[in-house]
Write a protein that holds these residues in place. Structure first.
Motif, PDB file in Angstrom:
ATOM      1  N   ALA A  73      21.739 -80.657   2.077  1.00 23.00           N
ATOM      2  CA  ALA A  73      22.807 -79.833   2.655  1.00 23.00           C
ATOM      3  C   ALA A  73      22.909 -79.022   1.339  1.00 23.00           C
ATOM      4  CB  ALA A  73      23.806 -80.837   2.952  1.00 23.00           C
ATOM      5  N   PHE A  74      23.050 -79.934  -0.064  1.00 24.17           N
ATOM      6  CA  PHE A  74      23.345 -78.626  -1.335  1.00 24.17           C
ATOM      7  C   PHE A  74      22.000 -77.746  -1.365  1.00 24.17           C
ATOM      8  CE2 PHE A  74      21.094 -78.010  -5.481  1.00 24.17           C
ATOM      9  CZ  PHE A  74      22.597 -77.271  -6.304  1.00 24.17           C
ATOM     10  N   VAL A  75      20.954 -78.313  -0.497  1.00 27.24           N
ATOM     11  CA  VAL A  75      19.856 -77.509  -0.840  1.00 27.24           C
ATOM     12  C   VAL A  75      19.906 -76.119  -0.250  1.00 27.24           C
ATOM     13  CG1 VAL A  75      17.168 -77.271  -0.774  1.00 27.24           C
ATOM     14  CG2 VAL A  75      17.958 -78.983  -2.543  1.00 27.24           C
ATOM     15  N   GLU A  76      20.400 -76.613   0.655  1.00 25.43           N
ATOM     16  CA  GLU A  76      20.176 -75.363   1.837  1.00 25.43           C
ATOM     17  C   GLU A  76      21.980 -74.375   1.398  1.00 25.43           C
ATOM     18  OE1 GLU A  76      20.663 -77.035   5.985  1.00 25.43           O
ATOM     19  OE2 GLU A  76      19.165 -77.782   5.453  1.00 25.43           O
ATOM     20  N   HIS A  77      22.802 -75.229   1.185  1.00 26.55           N
ATOM     21  CA  HIS A  77      23.555 -74.309   0.271  1.00 26.55           C
ATOM     22  C   HIS A  77      23.031 -73.234  -0.571  1.00 26.55           C
ATOM     23  CE1 HIS A  77      28.076 -73.173  -0.858  1.00 26.55           C
ATOM     24  NE2 HIS A  77      27.846 -73.304  -1.788  1.00 26.55           N
ATOM     25  N   TYR A  78      23.013 -73.891  -1.785  1.00 27.09           N
ATOM     26  CA  TYR A  78      22.865 -72.966  -2.921  1.00 27.09           C
ATOM     27  C   TYR A  78      20.915 -72.258  -2.841  1.00 27.09           C
ATOM     28  CZ  TYR A  78      20.493 -73.072  -7.541  1.00 27.09           C
ATOM     29  OH  TYR A  78      19.791 -71.748  -8.264  1.00 27.09           O
ATOM     30  N   TYR A  79      20.417 -72.045  -2.469  1.00 26.33           N
ATOM     31  CA  TYR A  79      19.132 -71.558  -1.843  1.00 26.33           C
ATOM     32  C   TYR A  79      19.468 -69.990  -0.774  1.00 26.33           C
ATOM     33  CZ  TYR A  79      16.189 -74.001  -5.112  1.00 26.33           C
ATOM     34  OH  TYR A  79      15.987 -74.989  -5.709  1.00 26.33           O
ATOM     35  N   SER A  80      20.556 -70.720   0.242  1.00 28.83           N
ATOM     36  CA  SER A  80      21.146 -69.292   0.602  1.00 28.83           C
ATOM     37  C   SER A  80      22.155 -68.837   0.466  1.00 28.83           C
ATOM     38  CB  SER A  80      21.323 -70.248   2.318  1.00 28.83           C
ATOM     39  OG  SER A  80      23.509 -70.416   1.495  1.00 28.83           O
ATOM     40  N   PHE A 132      22.132 -68.189  -3.780  1.00 29.08           N
ATOM     41  CA  PHE A 132      20.716 -66.981  -4.269  1.00 29.08           C
ATOM     42  C   PHE A 132      20.581 -66.247  -3.347  1.00 29.08           C
ATOM     43  CE2 PHE A 132      18.258 -68.037  -7.816  1.00 29.08           C
ATOM     44  CZ  PHE A 132      17.906 -66.890  -8.249  1.00 29.08           C
ATOM     45  N   ASP A 133      19.914 -65.917  -2.297  1.00 30.39           N
ATOM     46  CA  ASP A 133      20.102 -65.617  -1.108  1.00 30.39           C
ATOM     47  C   ASP A 133      20.507 -64.287  -0.553  1.00 30.39           C
ATOM     48  OD1 ASP A 133      17.317 -67.016  -1.774  1.00 30.39           O
ATOM     49  OD2 ASP A 133      16.989 -67.405   0.247  1.00 30.39           O
ATOM     50  N   SER A 134      21.404 -64.911  -0.756  1.00 29.80           N
ATOM     51  CA  SER A 134      23.095 -63.531  -0.288  1.00 29.80           C
ATOM     52  C   SER A 134      23.888 -63.164  -1.500  1.00 29.80           C
ATOM     53  CB  SER A 134      23.729 -64.715   0.903  1.00 29.80           C
ATOM     54  OG  SER A 134      24.174 -65.362   0.300  1.00 29.80           O
ATOM     55  N   ASN A 135      24.289 -63.967  -2.490  1.00 33.70           N
ATOM     56  CA  ASN A 135      25.515 -63.734  -2.951  1.00 33.70           C
ATOM     57  C   ASN A 135      25.206 -64.749  -4.609  1.00 33.70           C
ATOM     58  OD1 ASN A 135      27.424 -62.717  -5.118  1.00 33.70           O
ATOM     59  ND2 ASN A 135      29.255 -63.587  -2.986  1.00 33.70           N
ATOM     60  N   ARG A 136      24.177 -64.122  -4.952  1.00 29.17           N
ATOM     61  CA  ARG A 136      23.815 -65.041  -6.633  1.00 29.17           C
ATOM     62  C   ARG A 136      25.429 -65.438  -7.059  1.00 29.17           C
ATOM     63  NH1 ARG A 136      18.798 -62.396  -8.749  1.00 29.17           N
ATOM     64  NH2 ARG A 136      17.951 -61.381  -6.809  1.00 29.17           N
ATOM     65  N   ALA A 137      26.349 -64.347  -7.425  1.00 30.83           N
ATOM     66  CA  ALA A 137      27.257 -63.962  -8.221  1.00 30.83           C
ATOM     67  C   ALA A 137      27.731 -65.800  -7.692  1.00 30.83           C
ATOM     68  CB  ALA A 137      27.734 -63.537  -8.407  1.00 30.83           C
ATOM     69  N   ALA A 138      28.084 -66.171  -6.814  1.00 27.38           N
ATOM     70  CA  ALA A 138      28.523 -67.013  -6.022  1.00 27.38           C
ATOM     71  C   ALA A 138      28.690 -68.261  -6.811  1.00 27.38           C
ATOM     72  CB  ALA A 138      28.750 -66.693  -4.567  1.00 27.38           C
ATOM     73  N   LEU A 139      27.167 -68.678  -7.114  1.00 25.54           N
ATOM     74  CA  LEU A 139      26.402 -69.912  -7.711  1.00 25.54           C
ATOM     75  C   LEU A 139      27.195 -70.476  -8.860  1.00 25.54           C
ATOM     76  CD1 LEU A 139      22.988 -69.152  -7.707  1.00 25.54           C
ATOM     77  CD2 LEU A 139      23.197 -70.473  -6.039  1.00 25.54           C
ATOM     78  N   ALA A 140      28.393 -69.475  -9.375  1.00 24.32           N
ATOM     79  CA  ALA A 140      29.311 -69.975 -10.730  1.00 24.32           C
ATOM     80  C   ALA A 140      30.046 -71.049 -10.149  1.00 24.32           C
ATOM     81  CB  ALA A 140      30.022 -68.658 -11.286  1.00 24.32           C
ATOM     82  N   PHE A 197      14.666 -58.266  -9.736  1.00 27.00           N
ATOM     83  CA  PHE A 197      14.538 -58.531  -8.148  1.00 27.00           C
ATOM     84  C   PHE A 197      15.929 -58.728  -7.302  1.00 27.00           C
ATOM     85  CE2 PHE A 197      15.267 -63.003  -7.068  1.00 27.00           C
ATOM     86  CZ  PHE A 197      14.253 -63.567  -8.167  1.00 27.00           C
ATOM     87  N   GLN A 198      16.510 -57.481  -7.012  1.00 22.53           N
ATOM     88  CA  GLN A 198      17.159 -57.753  -6.151  1.00 22.53           C
ATOM     89  C   GLN A 198      17.639 -58.353  -4.926  1.00 22.53           C
ATOM     90  OE1 GLN A 198      20.139 -56.669  -6.740  1.00 22.53           O
ATOM     91  NE2 GLN A 198      19.015 -55.326  -8.886  1.00 22.53           N
ATOM     92  N   GLN A 199      15.912 -58.565  -3.970  1.00 22.83           N
ATOM     93  CA  GLN A 199      16.788 -59.610  -2.493  1.00 22.83           C
ATOM     94  C   GLN A 199      15.627 -60.166  -2.986  1.00 22.83           C
ATOM     95  OE1 GLN A 199      17.107 -55.782   0.639  1.00 22.83           O
ATOM     96  NE2 GLN A 199      18.343 -57.394   1.111  1.00 22.83           N
ATOM     97  N   CYS A 200      15.567 -61.612  -2.596  1.00 26.21           N
ATOM     98  CA  CYS A 200      14.579 -62.707  -2.052  1.00 26.21           C
ATOM     99  C   CYS A 200      15.267 -63.708  -0.890  1.00 26.21           C
ATOM    100  CB  CYS A 200      14.009 -63.112  -3.910  1.00 26.21           C
ATOM    101  SG  CYS A 200      16.320 -64.071  -4.495  1.00 26.21           S
ATOM    102  N   LYS A 201      14.212 -64.197  -0.846  1.00 25.76           N
ATOM    103  CA  LYS A 201      14.346 -65.522  -0.106  1.00 25.76           C
ATOM    104  C   LYS A 201      13.274 -66.461  -0.202  1.00 25.76           C
ATOM    105  CE  LYS A 201      15.229 -66.603   4.617  1.00 25.76           C
ATOM    106  NZ  LYS A 201      16.434 -67.707   4.104  1.00 25.76           N
ATOM    107  N   HIS A 202      14.143 -67.646  -0.841  1.00 27.35           N
ATOM    108  CA  HIS A 202      13.784 -68.934  -0.696  1.00 27.35           C
ATOM    109  C   HIS A 202      13.070 -69.982   0.572  1.00 27.35           C
ATOM    110  CE1 HIS A 202      15.954 -67.801  -4.649  1.00 27.35           C
ATOM    111  NE2 HIS A 202      15.157 -68.600  -4.925  1.00 27.35           N
TER     112      HIS A 202
END
Lengths: 123, 123
Positions: free
Chosen positions: A9-16, A18-26, A57-62
Motif C-alpha cells: 500500500a505504501f509503494v502504490e501510494h508513493y509512486y502514484s 510521485f507520478d501525479s503531484n511530487r510536491a505532496a511527497l513532503a 522531467f515533468q511527467q513520468c510513470k513508475h
C-alpha cells in the motif's frame, strides 16, 4: 494489515503521488529523513522534495516489478525494497530502477520515510 | 572509520567471502537475521547459509557498481544498498543485481546482518 500489505500500500501510494503531484511527497518525510538519489545525499523533508521536484522531467510513470519487505527491528520499522521501470514522457525506453525505503511508525499511527535510497540500473 | 568506509569494507568482505567460501557467510548472520532472496523469505543464520550454498552454481564473481549507505536510526545500524554484476562460471553474460543489507552493531564491536534483500534485475 500485515507488513506485506502495508508495504505494498505504501509503494502504490508513493509512486502514484510521485507520478501525479511530487510536491505532496513532503508529507511522507520528516526533518531527519534521508534520501540518497543516484549517490547524492539529501536530508530533511523540504530538501528532499526540492530535489524530487527539480528532476529534469515533468511527467513520468513508475511501473512496479517487485516489492519485498522485512521488519527492521524492535522500533516497529519496515524495510521496503522495490524494483521497477520508470517511463519518462517522450522517451522510447523505460529506465530500470531499484529503491529502498525504511519506514518508521509516526505518532499519527501511520508511517514516515526515515531512509530512501534510489538507483537507476543502467543496462 | 566513517559509515561510508564501514559499509564499503563490509561489502568487499561480504562478496569476496561469497565468491570464495559461501559457508563462511554464517558468521555475518544471527538467529534473527532475515534474507529475502528473489522473493523467498528465509530466517536464521543456518537457514540463510543453507540457501546460499545450495544455489545452482558453484563458482561466481560479484563486481560491485555502486554502494550507498545511511544510518538506520538510534540503534547504531546502517543501511547498505548495493548494485552490481554477478558473473556465473561458464555463462557469457553477467547478471545485474541489487541488494540491501541492514547492519546492526554486534556485542563483539563489529556488525551483523539483520536484514538482507536480494533481487536480480532482469533485462
Amino acid at each position: 494489515m500485515n507488513p506485506d500489505e502495508v508495504s505494498r500500500a505504501f509503494v502504490e501510494h508513493y509512486y502514484s503521488t510521485f507520478d501525479s503531484n511530487r510536491a505532496a511527497l513532503a508529507n511522507l518525510y520528516q526533518e531527519g529523513s534521508m534520501l540518497t538519489f543516484e549517490g547524492q545525499k539529501i536530508q530533511g523533508s523540504q530538501n528532499i522534495v526540492a530535489k524530487l521536484t527539480s528532476l529534469p522531467f515533468q511527467q513520468c510513470k513508475h511501473a512496479i516489478t517487485t516489492v519485498d519487505c522485512q521488519p527492521s527491528g524492535p522500533a516497529g520499522g519496515m524495510l521496503v525494497f522495490v524494483s521497477g521501470n520508470l517511463q519518462l514522457a517522450g522517451e522510447q525506453h523505460a529506465l530500470k530502477f531499484s529503491q529502498m525505503f525504511h519506514l518508521l511508525p509516526s505518532p499519527q499511527g501511520s508511517f514516515f520515510v526515515l531512509n530512501d535510497i534510489f538507483r537507476l540500473n543502467y543496462a
